[in-house]
Design an enzyme around this catalytic site. Structure first.
Site, PDB file in Angstrom:
ATOM      1  N   LYS A  15       0.856  -1.177   0.000  1.00  0.00           N
ATOM      2  CA  LYS A  15       0.000   0.000   0.000  1.00  0.00           C
ATOM      3  C   LYS A  15       0.901   1.240   0.000  1.00  0.00           C
ATOM      4  O   LYS A  15       1.934   1.254   0.682  1.00  0.00           O
ATOM      5  CB  LYS A  15      -0.899  -0.019   1.242  1.00  0.00           C
ATOM      6  CG  LYS A  15      -1.951   1.089   1.279  1.00  0.00           C
ATOM      7  CD  LYS A  15      -2.842   0.958   2.515  1.00  0.00           C
ATOM      8  CE  LYS A  15      -3.939   2.000   2.558  1.00  0.00           C
ATOM      9  NZ  LYS A  15      -4.811   1.858   3.748  1.00  0.00           N
ATOM     10  N   SER A  34     -10.107  -0.351   6.876  1.00  0.00           N
ATOM     11  CA  SER A  34      -9.460  -0.189   5.571  1.00  0.00           C
ATOM     12  C   SER A  34      -8.752  -1.418   5.023  1.00  0.00           C
ATOM     13  O   SER A  34      -8.339  -1.415   3.863  1.00  0.00           O
ATOM     14  CB  SER A  34      -8.473   0.978   5.626  1.00  0.00           C
ATOM     15  OG  SER A  34      -9.167   2.195   5.560  1.00  0.00           O
ATOM     16  N   SER A  73      -9.763   1.949   2.687  1.00  0.00           N
ATOM     17  CA  SER A  73      -8.852   2.698   1.857  1.00  0.00           C
ATOM     18  C   SER A  73      -7.817   1.839   1.136  1.00  0.00           C
ATOM     19  O   SER A  73      -7.204   2.299   0.179  1.00  0.00           O
ATOM     20  CB  SER A  73      -8.100   3.718   2.714  1.00  0.00           C
ATOM     21  OG  SER A  73      -7.263   3.054   3.652  1.00  0.00           O
TER      22      SER A  73
END
Lengths: 483, 95, 475
Positions: free
Chosen positions: A75, A174, A150
């Site tokens: 990420k 997330s 997210s």
């Protein structure tokens, strides 16, 4: 080859059936081929192949490290030395990190290859990946649907098999929510289990990094690498890390599974409820006992979270001022104008909204009514879990109220977007580990996530339950069409 | 709790954000919505409950007072918007 | 109207740790800009603070030395504001629960003793420095100082005059030096003072509106800044105006305070507990260890100097104003074998020379051991006090130890009675007229004879012996 789990890839590499270079190239080709998903912000093809070559050489004369030659996507919230670490924001679109996050160091030391950095909601603020400066990610199961957020890029990358596994971070859901919406396995560990050092901070008392994989067994392998005490993080817990793979095959006989009634009320879609009910039946067959429990204050977890998280974020994001790194506005009159223009141009709408909510709830005259109240409510929510774990070993429920919604469906209504995290937020507030695993498909053919929440530092038990479930079902083996 | 444009203007200034007129209307609306959402907290009586600032009860860990960091000015300033003579440059601050 | 001045002081004491409060970067004054600012200090995305144990230890020592309560649990909070020398956009400080609360310090002004209450002392990190002069259109930011540990000591508004404020500051300054937790260098900003000043009609209970004067960097400026501010506020009040609650900057060159307009906008610091730092928790062992490490404090040392060296309260007080001076004195006394004489020389000749040249005790060109050697030679009658002053001057000029100067210049006092008698005889026989007058009752002529003998011996004759021999021969 791309259909394989990490456990299978390790075996293939070990047996010499494939090299890390071939494996890495195969995934790079897939990333390239599926660029329309927009799952990656940065693709590090050359560096990845370089690392893969070094790994192959090393394998010739040294014992393989735990993730030797396995390509992983990260990420874009983890600082990665020499790579742009954008956090999905224009503010950091030019930020080449001069250091590695502790998590990245762990993966490097374990011999893993970095494929690239995945797309995400800006500063991890979002549940659909639509707040990214780099544009939304598409859900591989339905291109008009969001992948969740997210960690949407990581979830989509794993679901579309552009990477065998990815890292994510979870502040209010997330990891678990996009894992659910993309039909993969995602684990948010106990707060303090994985170092936060080098992870761009959103809400410091809630953020926690974890693995996003195809299977619970792979998640256990990754957590073995990610978990551990870090002296650079004052909230990191100095507690030995068990081998999470060691207990995967334990039986579930006598396991007490708690079903919180608040997770099955109004707002839960019928197809999701049905899938969760079916999962409960599966676990019963595996020997688990079902217990009805209650988490009475969890219904107020979303309001509580939307005080605490924006407050911490408003302070955490003050460092983005255009002075030492990152974006600086081109034209300005004076220092304050430079600050205002830099921050207004550098941050997107949702981030600005949360900064303002946070600044407001912390400001003079409002602190007690909002911030202090939310901290007290947080205590009550945590206490509910404490009581519940007196009655059960794991808590089970849906990860999200519905399957993936369509792109644009909630962008004009932040509150309805926030309510998507209603089942995931309580575990963050209590600091507890939570997992989402695939539990079938909804009426629209989009994945449904089953959530498991454990007591503090009981990741091994969550992984064990998830693994046993995955031995008994094949929801996690389903792949979106065309991938 | 309804906010008005003046409130939002003040908050924006506190957070060093520049909000244009059209944006302002939209923020007034959405921030008010969010405050209505968080206002639901008032349904629970929390009198006497000790606030929870950290998920774990562990005390602060203290480190030994030793120097562990080297000078990395060059690599840090390579990514800075404006520097000169080793200093970060900002528009003149008048005191 | 009669006005009463009310003064409270906030002092920032920079702790002498090796590394910063929350990072492992070095602390040293004067390093090249931004070379001592690590990734934590410049607030790169993702970095986290880890607390320096020694800073907590030093704060506890200070708390114990001012008789304060040490909070076993204190909380770090974020103070949020934007400023380019504040890299995170917030300062980590202590707000609701500081490490130290409720202490006191006793001061003395014109022989009057007074206790000043200390509200609290809390740990916090320093900001960097903004350099406004280097560039025409820009300000340069140096973050070397960012993250340096400070203890902010906040007094109650207990002081009533500039002299009391200076006495309190000097007392606190001496204390942190005694404790060795701060280098005390005011020019370099290691010990900084902000003064809160307000006026109220004499007899009124309620406090007037205060102005805060920032960053005053010497004892003298503290006195002058407060004096100026008192006059200014009285002028405003007597002119029918109101004192504005504001921050003012002292300009030492113009000797005036002026409003800092840029800082006037209403601050809303939005303090909240720092989620990156659990509460600072100190156990009994930690506090006991700090207690055991405390050195002898000024009051105890002063008493010991009176008891052990038989010094006057005044001398002992002067000699214990700083740890360096007290240590210097004790070394002189040890080498001199005469503690009172040592005190006279340290407080007399040495203090005068230092004062004249504007030097601090640790900059004295004569070491304590050397001065002890000189005083020893007075005490054992090797030289006279008068000769000693000349030797002191030579030593100050770097000519060496007392003994070598005495030797090389032949300054040894003549205490050999045979030799002295011979000189006395010569002087008597050379001055028959004066002898006659003396014998007729003009006994004050004894001074004339002593003078002649000193002249003949270039001042080296032992004056006490000379007197005795003279009296014996003349009577």
């Amino acid at each position: 080859m791309h259909r394989k789990t990490i456990v299978e890839l390790q075996a293939a590499l070990e047996a010499g059936q494939i090299s890390s270079v071939e494996l890495t190239q195969a995934f790079l080709d897939r990333i390239d081929h599926h660029q329309d998903l927009n799952a990656f912000i940065t693709i590090t093809a050359e560096a990845a192949l370089e690392q893969a070559r070094a790994s192959d050489d090393r394998r010739d004369h040294e014992a393989p490290r735990p993730l030797e030659g396995i390509p992983i996507a990260h990420k874009d919230i983890f600082c990665t030395q020499g790579l742009i670490t954008s956090c999905g924001s224009r503010m950091l679109a030019n930020f080449v990190s001069p250091y590695d996050a502790t998590v990245i160091q762990h993966f490097k030391a374990a011999g893993a290859i970095i494929l690239g950095k995945t797309n995400m909601d800006e500063f991890a603020m979002g549940s659909s990946n639509e707040t990214s400066f780099y544009g939304p990610v598409k859900n591989p199961w339905a291109n008009q649907a969001v992948p969740g957020g997210s960690s949407g890029g990581s979830a989509a990358a794993v679901a579309a098999q552009l990477a065998p596994a990815a890292t994510g971070t979870d502040t209010g859901g997330s990891i678990r929510q996009p894992a659910a919406l993309c039909g993969i396995t995602g684990l948010k560990p106990t707060y303090g289990r994985v170092s936060r050092y080098g992870m761009v901070a959103f809400a410091s008392s809630l953020d926690q990094a974890g693995p996003m994989t195809h299977t619970a067994a792979d998640a256990a392998l990754l957590l073995n690498i990610m978990a551990g005490f870090d002296p650079k993080d004052s909230t990191s817990v100095d507690k030995p890390v068990p081998d999470y793979t060691a207990t995967l095959n334990d039986g579930l006989k006598g396991l007490r599974v708690g079903l919180p009634k608040e997770y099955f009320g109004d707002g839960l879609a019928a197809d999701v409820a049905q899938a969760i009910d079916a999962s409960v039946e599966t676990l019963k067959k595996l020997g688990a006992n079902i217990v009805d429990i209650s988490l009475p204050n969890s219904t107020l977890a979303v309001p509580c979270y939307y005080v605490l998280a924006p407050a911490e974020a408003s302070s955490n994001l003050s460092r983005f001022d255009g002075v030492r790194y990152g974006y600086r506005a081109a034209d300005y009159d004076d220092l304050n104008d430079m600050y205002r223009k830099t921050r207004s141009q550098g941050f997107g709408e949702e981030v600005k909204r949360r900064i303002m909510i946070g600044a407001y709830t912390l400001s003079a005259g409002y602190y007690d009514a909002y911030y202090l109240k939310a901290q007290q409510l947080r205590r009550l929510i945590a206490d509910d879990f404490h009581t519940a774990f007196g009655q059960c070993d794991v808590i089970l429920g849906p990860t999200t109220p519905t399957t993936a919604f369509d792109l644009g469906a909630k962008t004009d209504d932040p509150v309805s977007m926030y309510l998507n995290d209603i089942y995931t937020i309580p575990a963050n507030l209590a600091g507890l580990p939570g997992m989402s695993i695939p539990a079938g498909l909804g009426e629209d053919g989009r994945p449904i996530g089953l959530q498991l929440i454990g007591n503090a530092f009981e990741e091994a038990r969550l992984l064990n339950v998830a693994h046993q479930y995955q031995q008994a079902t094949d929801h996690h083996k389903q792949t979106p069409e065309g991938y | 709790m309804a906010l008005d444009p003046t409130d939002v203007g003040k908050i924006a200034e506190l957070a060093r954000l520049e909000i244009s007129e059209p944006e302002l209307t939209s923020y007034v609306h959405s921030l008010t919505q969010i405050l209505d959402l968080v206002g639901q907290m008032n349904a629970v009586d929390t009198a006497g409950i000790s606030p929870m600032a950290h998920p774990s009860d562990s005390p602060l860990r203290l480190r030994q007072d030793i120097v562990t960091e080297q000078d990395r000015r060059q690599s840090f300033q390579e990514i800075a918007p404006a520097t000169e003579s080793g200093l970060y440059l900002v528009p003149k601050v008048i005191e | 109207m009669k006005w009463e001045t009310v003064i409270g002081l906030e002092v920032h004491v920079q702790l002498r740790t090796k590394s910063k409060l929350f990072s492992g970067a070095a602390i040293a004054f004067g390093a090249e800009p931004n070379t001592q600012a690590c990734e934590v200090d410049i607030a790169l995305p993702g970095v986290l603070p880890v607390m320096n144990r020694n800073a907590a230890y030093m704060a506890v020592k200070l708390g114990l030395a001012i008789g304060a309560t040490i909070n076993k649990q204190s909380v770090f909070a974020r103070k949020n504001y934007f400023y380019p020398d504040l890299p995170k956009g917030y300062q980590i400080s202590q707000y609701e629960i500081p490490i130290v609360e409720r202490g006191k310090l006793e001061i003395e002004v014109d022989g009057e003793k007074k206790t000043i209450a200390i509200t609290r002392a809390h740990l916090e990190e320093d900001a960097g420095k903004s350099l406004h002069e280097e560039f025409s259109n820009n300000t340069g930011i140096d973050l070397n100082r960012a993250g340096t540990p400070l203890v902010e000591v906040v007094s109650e508004p207990d002081m009533r005059s500039p002299a009391e404020a200076v006495a309190y500051l000097k007392k606190l300054h001496a204390l942190v030096r005694y404790l060795d937790i701060c280098d005390g260098n005011m020019q370099e900003g290691s010990f900084r003072c902000d003064a809160n000043i307000s006026m109220r009609p004499k007899g009124q209970e309620e406090l007037g509106t205060r102005a805060e004067i920032k960053n005053i960097n010497s004892f003298r400026f503290v006195e002058k800044a407060i004096e100026y501010e008192i006059e200014r506020q009285i002028d405003v009040l007597e002119g029918g105006g109101e004192v504005a609650q504001e921050t003012r900057l002292y300009d030492a060159v113009k000797n005036e305070t002026r409003s800092m307009r840029s800082k006037e906008e209403a601050h809303d610091y939005r303090y909240f507990p720092d989620p990156d730092l659990p509460p600072l928790t100190l156990d009994e062992e930690f506090i006991q260890s700090a207690k055991d490490s405390l050195p002898e404090l000024p009051a105890a040392k002063r008493q010991r100097f009176m008891d052990h060296y038989s010094l006057s309260d005044y001398d002992a007080g002067v000699l214990t104003t700083s740890r360096e001076l007290a240590d210097y004195y004790e070394t002189v006394a040890t080498h001199a074998n005469d503690a009172k004489l040592a005190a006279n020389w340290v407080n007399g000749e040495l203090a005068a020379y230092l004062n004249k040249e504007g030097l601090e005790i640790d900059q004295a060109p004569i070491t304590a051991k050397q001065l002890g050697g000189l005083v020893k030679r007075i005490a054992d009658n090797t030289i006279s006090g008068k000769i000693a002053k000349d030797i002191f001057e030579a030593m100050w000029a770097g000519e060496g130890d007392a003994d070598s100067i005495i030797d090389s210049k032949g300054l040894k006092q003549i205490s050999d009675s045979g030799a002295l008698e011979k000189i006395v005889d010569e002087v008597i026989s050379a001055n028959p007229g004066q002898v006659e007058q003396y014998k007729n009752g003009e006994t004050k002529l004894i001074g004339y004879f002593v003078g002649q003998i000193m002249k003949a011996t270039q001042g080296k004759a032992n004056p006490k012996q000379v007197n005795e021999i003279l009296k014996k021969k003349l009577n």
